[in-house]
Design an enzyme around this catalytic site. Structure first.
Site, PDB file in Angstrom:
ATOM      1  N   HIS A   1       0.828  -1.211   0.000  1.00 16.93           N
ATOM      2  CA  HIS A   1       0.000   0.000   0.000  1.00 16.93           C
ATOM      3  C   HIS A   1       0.862   1.260   0.000  1.00 16.93           C
ATOM      4  CE1 HIS A   1      -4.017   1.879   1.390  1.00 16.93           C
ATOM      5  NE2 HIS A   1      -3.267   2.805   0.820  1.00 16.93           N
TER       6      HIS A   1
ATOM      7  N   HIS B   1       1.549   5.217  -2.250  1.00 12.54           N
ATOM      8  CA  HIS B   1       1.109   6.197  -3.254  1.00 12.54           C
ATOM      9  C   HIS B   1       2.364   6.848  -3.820  1.00 12.54           C
ATOM     10  CE1 HIS B   1      -3.125   5.947  -1.912  1.00 12.54           C
ATOM     11  NE2 HIS B   1      -2.586   5.730  -0.721  1.00 12.54           N
ATOM     12  N   LEU B   2       2.570   6.697  -5.117  1.00 15.79           N
ATOM     13  CA  LEU B   2       3.802   7.231  -5.722  1.00 15.79           C
ATOM     14  C   LEU B   2       3.554   8.499  -6.540  1.00 15.79           C
ATOM     15  CD1 LEU B   2       5.681   3.944  -6.680  1.00 15.79           C
ATOM     16  CD2 LEU B   2       5.759   5.257  -4.551  1.00 15.79           C
TER      17      LEU B   2
ATOM     18  N   ASP C   1      -8.564   2.920  -3.407  1.00 15.54           N
ATOM     19  CA  ASP C   1      -8.023   3.482  -2.169  1.00 15.54           C
ATOM     20  C   ASP C   1      -7.868   4.993  -2.228  1.00 15.54           C
ATOM     21  OD1 ASP C   1      -6.724   3.149   0.524  1.00 15.54           O
ATOM     22  OD2 ASP C   1      -5.216   4.287  -0.577  1.00 15.54           O
TER      23      ASP C   1
ATOM     24  N   ASN D   1      -5.584   9.483   6.896  1.00 17.02           N
ATOM     25  CA  ASN D   1      -6.908   8.879   6.848  1.00 17.02           C
ATOM     26  C   ASN D   1      -6.772   7.379   6.613  1.00 17.02           C
ATOM     27  OD1 ASN D   1      -9.651   8.588   6.761  1.00 17.02           O
ATOM     28  ND2 ASN D   1      -9.883   9.341   4.674  1.00 17.02           N
TER      29      ASN D   1
ATOM     30  N   ASP E   1       0.931   2.758   3.632  1.00 18.20           N
ATOM     31  CA  ASP E   1       0.072   3.825   3.111  1.00 18.20           C
ATOM     32  C   ASP E   1       0.911   5.092   2.878  1.00 18.20           C
ATOM     33  OD1 ASP E   1      -2.103   5.201   2.190  1.00 18.20           O
ATOM     34  OD2 ASP E   1      -3.136   5.346   4.123  1.00 18.20           O
TER      35      ASP E   1
ATOM     36  N   HIS F   1       3.141  14.287   0.501  1.00 15.95           N
ATOM     37  CA  HIS F   1       2.530  15.587   0.226  1.00 15.95           C
ATOM     38  C   HIS F   1       3.577  16.666   0.463  1.00 15.95           C
ATOM     39  CE1 HIS F   1      -1.595  14.159  -0.134  1.00 15.95           C
ATOM     40  NE2 HIS F   1      -1.417  13.437   0.963  1.00 15.95           N
TER      41      HIS F   1
END
Lengths: 236, 430
Positions: free
Chosen positions: B66, B68-69, B158, B284, B311, B315
């Site tokens: 899990h 995020h790239l 997701d 989240n 996860d 950012h």
């Protein structure tokens, strides 16, 4: 003295809040009195500024000068706070006034009861040191004072209360409910009042009410805060 | 001559092979060729390059199912290249990148594009999830067969839940026929209602809008029912609430094919650990209370929680400086997940070292059906990490990730990856 609001300022052009403060500081502002919709907004900003920063209400978090003027009003009547029972009635969840009053009154030895419907007065507030009571009659019984909070009209659309009338039926401070308190008990409200919603006019205007004393003390409390900041600024 | 390398003298922990002993690992042309003792002394391997792993652990490379790239769309926050370097630094050799890119990865052509990008840019194995619904809007299913043909490794919306139970039911049925795993982000949007933190005393004290634990658990319970109804496999992303753990435990006891993951921030921290309004503590689902953290620890220990997944959600500082209500959700985790797990789970005796490897490597590899991953048995990919479980260090930026939004900055941790190999190539060396 400058009055400043985001509309028409560089904030509306995407400037960050910190940059806005730094710019105002650069043109000579020495004291900021800030009201902002974001809880905790000053915790990040204040350490980065040389000027004094006075919290005039941040989101749902705190409203310290309101608490000071409420304390001043009570102290003028009572002399002290030990053992006094104060009920804060209404929309506690969204109230910075309730939080600042709770923290200050607990520190001075008073007992604080939060009262309202569960959506607006969740039981978790007990972890912060308040007694939580959803039955308004039980909450008011034997109290020394009640501080009635304004019910914001948009809470209906958000499902926190079904209607203003329904809220008023269950939680409005009526003369009969006010009489459950001690005979000399005081009625407070931080204003502005929704007459006939959270408080009946007879109570707001009645002999227990110190609402206008609060307004007058607001000037004194805020003068004192500014004077202390001025003194601190000179000392530093 | 094959390209050879020996990782020598380390404590090999390979649950899939039931090995927990000092072993040498011989690597040839990117695969494990042999596992044994005294390999370096054998004349046949004279002159072969070795990595000295004595007094260290040798584990199959970690599998983080899990992450995020941010590619495509938000390359300023992360790319496949930087995210995979961050992973390598953390001992992670396989990641599953989620589909909430801009545009959303909901077409076979985008999956093909991403896979070709990973072949050129990634230091490690980067797998991609395809979206369950077009644009992750929760309205119309994507083309699962085409996504699988293009190489999607799983299906997930997701970042958003599939709120429509009828649609998720059809998704589970279709995914079951194709052998694809559906990963669900469990959040009832009516209950979470735009909140930025966990609903509880801490949120009340700070005057922040809270999301109750039930926002997650009602969806977990719904998913369990749909899992039972369809007989499909379903994986619950980033479990955070005690009651969710309890529900998953019960479901597993009844033979329902549900699996679950937990993130290091959720098992290491609670809402009270975040000072003031630090948005590096905003993700989240949110950090919850001690009872939730304790339930996650128990769930990790008894296998209710199958996998640890970060996860990883990069950012930029500008977005994270918008304040708790407006800043985006998410924290990075690839460079600290192993260290946090060692610190909070192994050193505090929640998990044995073998269980830790199961949660971080062999179990997620099995859930994703990855052949040759999550083990160092002969024939497996030479994805390997040499770990010093006792080295003390403190994460500080700059990170290899393009972003720095992590609540573990400045926190003292014990243990980290010393050397990481991906397909036999050194991709990280401390």
């Amino acid at each position: 003295m400058l009055s400043f609001s985001p509309v028409g300022s560089s904030l509306s052009k995407g400037e960050t809040l910190l940059d806005t403060f730094l710019n105002l500081q650069a043109v000579g502002v020495t004291h900021f009195v800030v009201r902002h919709e974001r809880s905790g907004v000053l915790e990040d900003l204040a350490p980065l500024l040389k000027a004094s920063v006075i919290n005039a209400g941040d989101g749902w978090h705190e409203h310290p000068t309101q608490a000071l003027l409420d304390l001043l009003t009570l102290r003028e009547r009572w002399g002290g706070f030990k053992g006094r029972k104060i009920v804060i009635l209404g929309d506690i969840r969204h109230s910075r006034v309730a939080r600042s009053n709770l923290f200050a009154l607990k520190k001075l030895g008073a007992k604080v009861t939060f009262c309202g419907p569960t959506p607006l007065c969740p039981d978790d507030f007990s972890a912060l040191g308040a007694t939580v009571e959803h039955d308004v009659e039980k909450a008011l019984k034997g109290a020394d004072a009640v501080n009635v909070l304004r019910l914001q009209l948009e809470r209906m659309d958000q499902g926190f209360v079904p209607s203003l009338a329904d809220y008023a039926l269950a939680y409005q401070l009526t003369p009969a409910r006010a009489d459950l308190m001690k005979p000399e008990a005081l009625v407070m409200h931080p204003g502005p009042i929704n007459r006939g919603v959270e408080i009946a006019s007879e109570v707001a205007d009645g002999p227990r009410s110190v609402i206008l004393e609060q307004v007058a003390n607001g000037v004194l409390a805020r003068m004192a805060v500014l004077a202390l900041c001025e003194e601190g600024g000179r000392g530093a | 001559m094959p390209e050879q390398l020996i990782v020598a003298g380390g404590l090999l922990i390979d649950p899939a092979s039931r090995i927990e002993a000092i072993r040498d690992v011989l690597i040839e042309d990117g695969r494990v060729a042999a596992v044994g003792t005294g390999l370096t002394r054998k004349p046949a391997f004279k002159g072969v390059a070795t990595i000295d792993a004595r007094s260290k652990w040798v584990l199959p490379g970690l599998v983080d199912m899990h992450v995020h790239l941010r590619e495509p769309g938000r390359e300023g926050d992360e790319t496949i290249a930087t995210g995979s370097k961050a992973a390598a630094r953390g001992g992670v050799t396989t990641v599953l990148a989620m589909a909430n890119t801009e545009p959303v990865s909901d077409t076979p052509s985008q999956i093909s594009f991403l896979r070709s990008k990973a072949r050129t840019d990634a230091a490690i194995t980067v797998l991609f999830a395809g979206a369950v619904t077009l644009g992750q809007k929760g309205e119309k299913l994507t083309e699962f067969a085409k996504l699988r043909a293009a190489g999607a490794a799983a299906l997930s919306d997701d970042g958003r839940p599939v709120m429509n139970a009828g649609l998720l039911r059809r998704a589970l049925e279709a995914a079951k026929d194709l052998g694809l795993l559906v990963i669900d982000h469990c959040e009832d949007l009516h209950l979470s209602n735009g909140a930025c933190v966990h609903e509880g005393p801490e949120a009340l004290r700070k005057g922040l809008k809270g999301s109750p634990w039930a926002a997650e658990t009602v969806q977990v319970m719904r998913d369990i029912a749909l899992c039972e109804l369809t007989g499909a496999r379903l994986h619950i992303a980033h479990v955070s609430a005690a009651s969710s753990v309890a529900a998953i435990r019960t479901a597993k006891k009844h033979g329902i094919r549900i699996s679950a993951e937990a993130a290091p921030h959720h098992f290491a921290l609670i809402d009270k650990n975040i000072e003031g309004y630090d948005t590096d503590g905003k993700m989240n689902p949110p950090l919850r209370e001690n009872r939730d953290r304790q339930a996650l620890l128990a769930g990790l220990a008894d296998g209710t929680i199958d996998a640890i997944a970060t996860d990883h959600a990069p950012h930029g500082c500008a977005a994270k400086s918008l304040g708790m209500d407006l800043a985006p959700f998410g924290v990075i985790g690839l460079e600290t997940s192993l260290a946090v797990a060692l610190t909070e789970l192994f050193h505090k005796k929640i998990l044995t070292r073998r269980q830790l490897v199961e949660r971080m490597s062999s179990c997620p590899a099995a859930l994703l059906g990855l052949k040759g991953k999550g083990t160092l048995a002969p024939g497996a990919d030479a994805d390997l990490v040499v770990v010093d479980p006792n080295i003390s260090w403190t994460p500080e930026p700059p990170y290899l990730s393009k972003s720095r939004n992590t609540p573990f900055t400045g926190k003292k941790l014990k243990g980290r990856a010393i050397t990481t190999l991906s397909a036999g190539r050194v991709v990280h060396a401390l």
